[in-house]
Enzyme design. Structure first.
Site, PDB file in Angstrom:
ATOM      1  N   HIS A  86       0.845  -1.174   0.111  1.00 54.40           N
ATOM      2  CA  HIS A  86      -0.107   0.056  -0.061  1.00 54.40           C
ATOM      3  C   HIS A  86       0.976   1.425   0.169  1.00 54.40           C
ATOM      4  O   HIS A  86       1.925   1.288   0.661  1.00 54.40           O
ATOM      5  CB  HIS A  86      -0.959  -0.094   1.064  1.00 54.40           C
TER       6      HIS A  86
ATOM      7  N   ASP B 212       5.624   2.100   7.422  1.00 60.35           N
ATOM      8  CA  ASP B 212       4.405   1.802   7.180  1.00 60.35           C
ATOM      9  C   ASP B 212       3.476   2.857   6.302  1.00 60.35           C
ATOM     10  O   ASP B 212       3.222   4.048   6.426  1.00 60.35           O
ATOM     11  CB  ASP B 212       3.462   1.749   8.386  1.00 60.35           C
TER      12      ASP B 212
ATOM     13  N   GLU C  26      -5.343   1.945   1.957  1.00 61.36           N
ATOM     14  CA  GLU C  26      -5.325   0.883   2.762  1.00 61.36           C
ATOM     15  C   GLU C  26      -5.606   1.118   4.076  1.00 61.36           C
ATOM     16  O   GLU C  26      -6.363   0.605   4.913  1.00 61.36           O
ATOM     17  CB  GLU C  26      -3.807   0.450   2.726  1.00 61.36           C
ATOM     18  N   GLU C  27      -5.249   2.360   4.860  1.00 57.54           N
ATOM     19  CA  GLU C  27      -5.496   2.749   5.985  1.00 57.54           C
ATOM     20  C   GLU C  27      -6.693   3.224   6.352  1.00 57.54           C
ATOM     21  O   GLU C  27      -7.149   3.128   7.340  1.00 57.54           O
ATOM     22  CB  GLU C  27      -4.547   3.972   6.399  1.00 57.54           C
TER      23      GLU C  27
ATOM     24  N   ASP D  48       3.973  -5.059   3.594  1.00 60.56           N
ATOM     25  CA  ASP D  48       3.454  -4.177   4.378  1.00 60.56           C
ATOM     26  C   ASP D  48       4.242  -3.782   5.748  1.00 60.56           C
ATOM     27  O   ASP D  48       4.227  -4.793   6.514  1.00 60.56           O
ATOM     28  CB  ASP D  48       2.030  -4.415   4.934  1.00 60.56           C
TER      29      ASP D  48
END
Ligand SMILES: [Zn+2]
Length: 451
Positions: free
Chosen positions: A265, A277, A309-310, A338
């Site tokens: 992501h 991240d 994604e978050e 990830d």
């Protein structure tokens, strides 16, 4: 980092093979890879240097864009441009995949004891994707506290059901409670686990579902077992439609053949630059793609960088749902990267099927210690898993310290990289609060957490 990455890179490169500086606020362009194909395979050191060059570029992008690369920010757009240019320069055919998706924003929940023994319920968290609603009813307990079969819900009709986390996904509990005629579901955490923030699959056979702490759950269960306790559960859901953009890159020679999807992501959380991240996963994927292309081994490789994604695996979900049966059939495997740059990292491998087997065999062949993790639903691979596609993924840790066992196995934090201009603070992320272990049924969409 130096210790961790080469092994991951070697394994990833092997699997792919066998499966077939700019100023802030200005565009950050990819630096050319310093070594060409004529120089033969890279060492782990060279690969790591290249990964760091990409990481530094993402840090600069964040620095030039209010410190973040989150969904719907200029930092995300700049990250898209950078990744797109990098892949195009390496010879891939890139395309942007934009779609609309519904995400949950700020749902709220409350539980109030309106009759019987007063119990302090502490923090009440709405589960992600919970239906909204209001119910005032007696509290019923399941015969088995975990409530994973319909028989457990014999007393649930017309009640608010209280169950404990564990054994089966929250989605399963909510669906069973609904089937038994319950009006709302309260799930309390496993012993010693504190507050509970759960997630549900996007299904329409669920009831309003909230999470409370283990202590609050035990107190409420004790009160309910004496009878006569009535609660009011109120859940207000809030949903929003967003536009999400993924970047997909194919090797031009692949044609209609099978592909291995290497995904990561691209968005960060709003609160930071998202270097671990997940610029780390993107940078590793970019490096692998560049290297495999330079070595003439990129046939069948598809690189996918996911948006939002978050916000709940939104981009990868939108992509997977857009695929025809035929396109799904062409995907031989999915590899997810990830968070692969924790400074106190372990080598964590998750997944199932051929990609997972290939990585574990390769790590064992090189005598590299690793830990098998079960994080089903925690990242974009979950959507591929839900289609029964074999997946593998690496995770080296978030901000959490290594456990005693892990520290013994993986050693003290390595010293920072020599060229290290990676200055980002530990990125606040919900990921660091997520459990290491979870399960979801293969048919349900991602993030149905359970113990
Ligand atoms: Zn992530």
């Amino acid at each position: 980092m130096r210790r961790l990455l080469p092994a991951a890179l070697a394994a990833a490169a092997l699997f792919a093979c066998t499966s077939e500086a700019p100023q802030p606020s200005e565009p950050v362009s990819p630096a050319p890879a310093s070594q060409g194909p004529s120089e033969g395979p890279w060492t782990g050191e060279q690969l790591t240097d290249r990964v760091f060059a990409h990481l530094e570029a993402f840090q600069r992008i964040a620095d030039g864009n209010a410190g973040t690369r989150a969904h719907d920010t200029s930092g995300y757009d700049a990250s898209l441009d950078y990744a797109e240019q990098s892949l195009a320069r390496a010879g891939f055919t890139t395309s942007r995949h934009t779609s609309e998706a519904v995400v949950e924003e700020n749902s709220t929940a409350a539980v109030r004891v309106v009759q019987g023994t007063q119990v302090d319920l502490g923090t009440v968290e709405p589960m992600t994707r919970t239906p909204g609603g209001e119910a005032t009813a007696p509290v019923a307990l399941t015969t088995d506290p975990l409530g994973c079969t319909l028989d457990d819900y014999a007393a649930a009709k017309g009640a608010v059901v209280l169950v404990q986390r564990g054994r089966c996904p929250f989605t399963e509990k909510s669906a069973l409670a609904h089937e038994a005629g319950a009006l709302a579901l309260i799930v309390y955490n496993a012993p010693g686990q504190g507050d509970l923030r759960g997630e549900l699959a996007d299904r329409d056979d669920l009831i309003p579902s909230v999470g409370i702490s283990d202590a609050a759950g035990a107190a409420l269960a004790a009160a309910a077992s004496e009878g006569g306790i009535v609660v009011q559960v109120t859940v207000e859901e809030s949903r929003e439609t967003i536009q999400v953009t993924n970047l997909i890159a194919d090797w031009p020679g692949t044609g209609d053949g099978d592909v291995l999807v290497l995904g990561a992501h691209l968005d960060s959380v709003p609160a930071g630059p998202g270097i671990n991240d997940n610029a780390s996963g993107v940078s590793l994927a970019l490096t692998l793609a560049e290297r495999l292309a330079a070595e003439g081994r990129a046939d069948g490789l598809r690189v996918a960088f996911w948006g939002a994604e978050e916000l709940g695996l939104v981009g990868s979900g939108a992509y997977v749902k857009s695929l025809s049966q035929e396109e799904v059939g062409r995907i031989a495997g999915y590899v997810n990267l990830d968070m692969v740059a924790s400074t106190n990292g372990l080598i964590g491998l998750y997944g199932a099927g051929a990609p997972f087997e290939a990585f574990s065999a390769e790590l064992e062949r090189h005598d590299v210690g690793y830990q098998v993790l079960s994080i089903t639903g925690a990242s974009d691979h979950a959507w591929f898993e839900s289609l029964d596609i074999g997946v593998a993924g690496f995770y080296t840790g978030a901000g959490e310290p290594l456990s005693g066992d892990e520290a013994q196995r993986f050693g003290a934090p390595p010293t920072p990289h020599a060229t290290g201009a990676i200055t980002s603070p530990a990125t606040p992320s919900t990921r660091s609060q997520r459990p290491r272990s979870a399960s979801a049924s293969a048919t349900s969409p991602p993030r149905a957490w359970t113990a």
